[in-house]
Design a protein around this motif. Structure first.
Motif, PDB file in Angstrom:
ATOM      1  N   TRP A 122      12.245  -9.699  -4.407  1.00 38.03           N
ATOM      2  CA  TRP A 122      12.956 -11.082  -4.390  1.00 38.03           C
ATOM      3  C   TRP A 122      13.803 -11.031  -2.896  1.00 38.03           C
ATOM      4  CZ3 TRP A 122      18.199 -11.909  -3.839  1.00 38.03           C
ATOM      5  CH2 TRP A 122      18.575 -13.347  -3.840  1.00 38.03           C
ATOM      6  N   LEU A 123      14.401  -9.715  -2.522  1.00 37.85           N
ATOM      7  CA  LEU A 123      15.339  -9.647  -1.205  1.00 37.85           C
ATOM      8  C   LEU A 123      14.246  -9.913   0.126  1.00 37.85           C
ATOM      9  CD1 LEU A 123      17.457  -6.507  -1.705  1.00 37.85           C
ATOM     10  CD2 LEU A 123      18.006  -8.961  -1.279  1.00 37.85           C
ATOM     11  N   TYR A 124      13.226  -9.593   0.109  1.00 37.85           N
ATOM     12  CA  TYR A 124      12.258  -9.724   1.132  1.00 37.85           C
ATOM     13  C   TYR A 124      11.822 -11.272   1.284  1.00 37.85           C
ATOM     14  CZ  TYR A 124      11.563  -5.137   2.948  1.00 37.85           C
ATOM     15  OH  TYR A 124      11.681  -3.796   3.534  1.00 37.85           O
ATOM     16  N   ALA A 125      11.499 -11.880   0.111  1.00 39.13           N
ATOM     17  CA  ALA A 125      11.133 -13.396  -0.316  1.00 39.13           C
ATOM     18  C   ALA A 125      12.169 -14.206   0.266  1.00 39.13           C
ATOM     19  CB  ALA A 125      10.279 -13.750  -1.267  1.00 39.13           C
ATOM     20  N   HIS A 126      13.573 -14.052  -0.363  1.00 40.57           N
ATOM     21  CA  HIS A 126      14.843 -14.912  -0.267  1.00 40.57           C
ATOM     22  C   HIS A 126      15.668 -14.556   0.702  1.00 40.57           C
ATOM     23  CE1 HIS A 126      12.777 -15.685  -4.157  1.00 40.57           C
ATOM     24  NE2 HIS A 126      12.999 -16.893  -3.995  1.00 40.57           N
ATOM     25  N   PHE A 127      15.767 -13.358   1.274  1.00 42.76           N
ATOM     26  CA  PHE A 127      16.724 -13.166   2.469  1.00 42.76           C
ATOM     27  C   PHE A 127      16.150 -12.758   3.562  1.00 42.76           C
ATOM     28  CE2 PHE A 127      19.752 -10.053   4.016  1.00 42.76           C
ATOM     29  CZ  PHE A 127      20.827 -10.877   4.077  1.00 42.76           C
ATOM     30  N   TYR A 128      15.446 -11.364   3.476  1.00 40.15           N
ATOM     31  CA  TYR A 128      14.989 -10.970   4.990  1.00 40.15           C
ATOM     32  C   TYR A 128      13.929 -11.884   5.694  1.00 40.15           C
ATOM     33  CZ  TYR A 128      16.944  -6.478   2.992  1.00 40.15           C
ATOM     34  OH  TYR A 128      17.988  -5.495   2.549  1.00 40.15           O
ATOM     35  N   ARG A 129      12.899 -12.289   5.018  1.00 38.02           N
ATOM     36  CA  ARG A 129      12.113 -13.245   5.611  1.00 38.02           C
ATOM     37  C   ARG A 129      12.583 -14.354   6.323  1.00 38.02           C
ATOM     38  NH1 ARG A 129       7.084 -16.447   3.423  1.00 38.02           N
ATOM     39  NH2 ARG A 129       5.754 -16.588   5.168  1.00 38.02           N
ATOM     40  N   ALA A 133      12.132  -2.426 -12.109  1.00 32.91           N
ATOM     41  CA  ALA A 133      13.388  -3.438 -11.951  1.00 32.91           C
ATOM     42  C   ALA A 133      13.642  -3.281 -10.442  1.00 32.91           C
ATOM     43  CB  ALA A 133      14.461  -3.281 -12.802  1.00 32.91           C
ATOM     44  N   GLN A 134      13.646  -2.023  -9.927  1.00 32.29           N
ATOM     45  CA  GLN A 134      14.043  -2.000  -8.348  1.00 32.29           C
ATOM     46  C   GLN A 134      13.007  -2.556  -7.527  1.00 32.29           C
ATOM     47  OE1 GLN A 134      14.532   2.100  -8.452  1.00 32.29           O
ATOM     48  NE2 GLN A 134      16.918   1.874  -8.157  1.00 32.29           N
ATOM     49  N   LEU A 135      11.718  -2.336  -7.668  1.00 30.27           N
ATOM     50  CA  LEU A 135      10.472  -3.105  -6.866  1.00 30.27           C
ATOM     51  C   LEU A 135      10.808  -4.654  -6.986  1.00 30.27           C
ATOM     52  CD1 LEU A 135       7.905  -0.596  -7.838  1.00 30.27           C
ATOM     53  CD2 LEU A 135       9.179  -0.453  -5.693  1.00 30.27           C
ATOM     54  N   HIS A 173       0.822  -1.224  -0.061  1.00 28.41           N
ATOM     55  CA  HIS A 173       0.063   0.064   0.078  1.00 28.41           C
ATOM     56  C   HIS A 173       0.898   1.178  -0.142  1.00 28.41           C
ATOM     57  CE1 HIS A 173      -3.098   2.733   0.780  1.00 28.41           C
ATOM     58  NE2 HIS A 173      -2.509   3.237   1.914  1.00 28.41           N
ATOM     59  N   TRP A 174       0.793   2.216  -0.938  1.00 27.48           N
ATOM     60  CA  TRP A 174       1.555   3.275  -1.210  1.00 27.48           C
ATOM     61  C   TRP A 174       0.776   4.606  -0.960  1.00 27.48           C
ATOM     62  CZ3 TRP A 174       6.959   3.204  -2.235  1.00 27.48           C
ATOM     63  CH2 TRP A 174       7.320   1.986  -2.705  1.00 27.48           C
ATOM     64  N   LYS A 175       1.248   5.214   0.006  1.00 25.26           N
ATOM     65  CA  LYS A 175       0.498   6.491   0.081  1.00 25.26           C
ATOM     66  C   LYS A 175       1.403   7.742  -0.760  1.00 25.26           C
ATOM     67  CE  LYS A 175      -1.519   9.880   3.664  1.00 25.26           C
ATOM     68  NZ  LYS A 175      -1.468   9.832   5.202  1.00 25.26           N
ATOM     69  N   TRP A 176       2.626   7.573  -0.403  1.00 26.14           N
ATOM     70  CA  TRP A 176       3.652   8.395  -1.173  1.00 26.14           C
ATOM     71  C   TRP A 176       3.853   7.767  -2.663  1.00 26.14           C
ATOM     72  CZ3 TRP A 176       7.083   6.859   3.469  1.00 26.14           C
ATOM     73  CH2 TRP A 176       6.765   7.693   4.700  1.00 26.14           C
ATOM     74  N   PRO A 177       4.465   8.787  -3.428  1.00 28.17           N
ATOM     75  CA  PRO A 177       4.582   8.157  -4.717  1.00 28.17           C
ATOM     76  C   PRO A 177       5.773   7.450  -4.783  1.00 28.17           C
ATOM     77  CG  PRO A 177       5.446  10.476  -4.416  1.00 28.17           C
ATOM     78  CD  PRO A 177       4.590  10.419  -3.272  1.00 28.17           C
ATOM     79  N   VAL A 178       5.546   6.507  -5.754  1.00 32.93           N
ATOM     80  CA  VAL A 178       6.717   5.534  -6.059  1.00 32.93           C
ATOM     81  C   VAL A 178       7.917   6.177  -6.626  1.00 32.93           C
ATOM     82  CG1 VAL A 178       7.413   3.336  -6.848  1.00 32.93           C
ATOM     83  CG2 VAL A 178       5.173   3.841  -6.127  1.00 32.93           C
ATOM     84  N   ILE A 179       9.283   6.028  -6.166  1.00 36.03           N
ATOM     85  CA  ILE A 179      10.342   6.700  -6.445  1.00 36.03           C
ATOM     86  C   ILE A 179      11.357   5.672  -7.134  1.00 36.03           C
ATOM     87  CG2 ILE A 179      10.089   8.672  -4.821  1.00 36.03           C
ATOM     88  CD1 ILE A 179      12.195   7.433  -3.254  1.00 36.03           C
TER      89      ILE A 179
END
Length: 260
Positions: free
Chosen positions: A79-86, A72-74, A62-68
């Motif tokens: 991928w980082l959240y799914a395979h590393f951080y989590r 590709a970065q998103l 959920h974005w309230k601020w504009p996407v910067i």
């Protein structure tokens, strides 16, 4: 975070100065199975970004601020959240649970009592249900009227507060007018907690607690009796001791000479 902070200062028309950007990242472990993971961001106390990963690995953003960021970065962030951080967060939770399992899995029953305050002038009674000394922190404390929850607008309190010994406490109150006290309603304080096998119900009498009244005549007699005893005692200790001298007679003198 620094880049985003400068961007939000310009986007939200803030002047240069002191600003606060916050990021909260967490995950949960349910019965040794990975649960949700979330990321929350706020700028100067205003929430503007929220990302959650479900148990199945689905991403909800959920974005309230504009996407910067670019697409590709998103995708790389996902991928980082799914395979590393989590996986990293879940592994740390498992280590902590193994180390602190005795404390984390503790169960302490709440002590529940009812407090009533009565304002004579207004004829109002405040009924308070207090649950304290329980662990873990999750508890359901409800005030019932005739078996139904009291309207939220009438209930005060409900904040979860810590105790010095690591347990928690919570209280909720409701005020009853003189007219409501005369109505035949039943009030109950009900508590459910992980440490309790069944819910705990405590019935509350709507009126003020009974007061033992001493009859006025008996009370006055006691007061006057104590006052009289006090006056007599004060007179005795205030008067000096008197010594009476009796002059000797001639007969007494003769008797004394014969004895000598």
């Amino acid at each position: 975070m620094k880049t985003k902070a400068y961007y939000l200062i310009d986007y939200l028309n803030y002047t240069r100065g002191l600003h606060v950007q916050q990021r909260l990242v967490g995950c949960e472990l349910l019965r040794d199975e990975p649960g949700h993971m979330m990321t929350l961001e706020a700028f100067n106390g205003e929430s503007g970004f929220e990302r959650r990963y479900t148990v199945q690995g689905d991403q909800q953003t959920h974005w309230k601020w504009p996407v910067i960021k670019s697409r590709a970065q998103l995708e790389y962030d996902a991928w980082l959240y799914a395979h590393f951080y989590r996986p990293l967060c879940i592994s740390q939770l498992r280590k902590y649970l193994t180390k602190e399992k005795k404390h984390v899995m503790a169960r302490v029953k709440p002590r529940v009592r009812v407090i009533k305050r009565y304002w004579t002038e207004a004829g109002v009674v405040q009924m308070t249900c207090l649950a304290t000394g329980f662990y873990p922190r999750h508890i359901n404390l409800t005030l019932l009227q005739d078996g139904q929850p009291v309207d939220k607008e009438r209930v005060t309190g409900g904040e979860l507060l810590p105790n010095p010994d690591g347990t928690y406490q919570m209280r909720k109150s409701v005020e009853l007018s003189a007219e409501e006290q005369r109505e035949r309603h039943t009030y109950t304080c009900t508590v459910t907690h992980l440490s309790l096998d069944n819910k705990l119900d405590i019935n509350i009498e709507p009126g003020p607690d009974p007061v033992i009244v001493v009859p006025s005549v008996l009370l006055l007699l006691c007061v006057f009796g104590l006052l009289a005893a006090f006056i007599i005692w004060r007179r005795r200790i205030s008067q000096p001791e008197q010594i009476i001298y009796v002059p000797a007679t001639a007969a007494d003198d003769q008797t004394t000479e014969q004895q000598m």
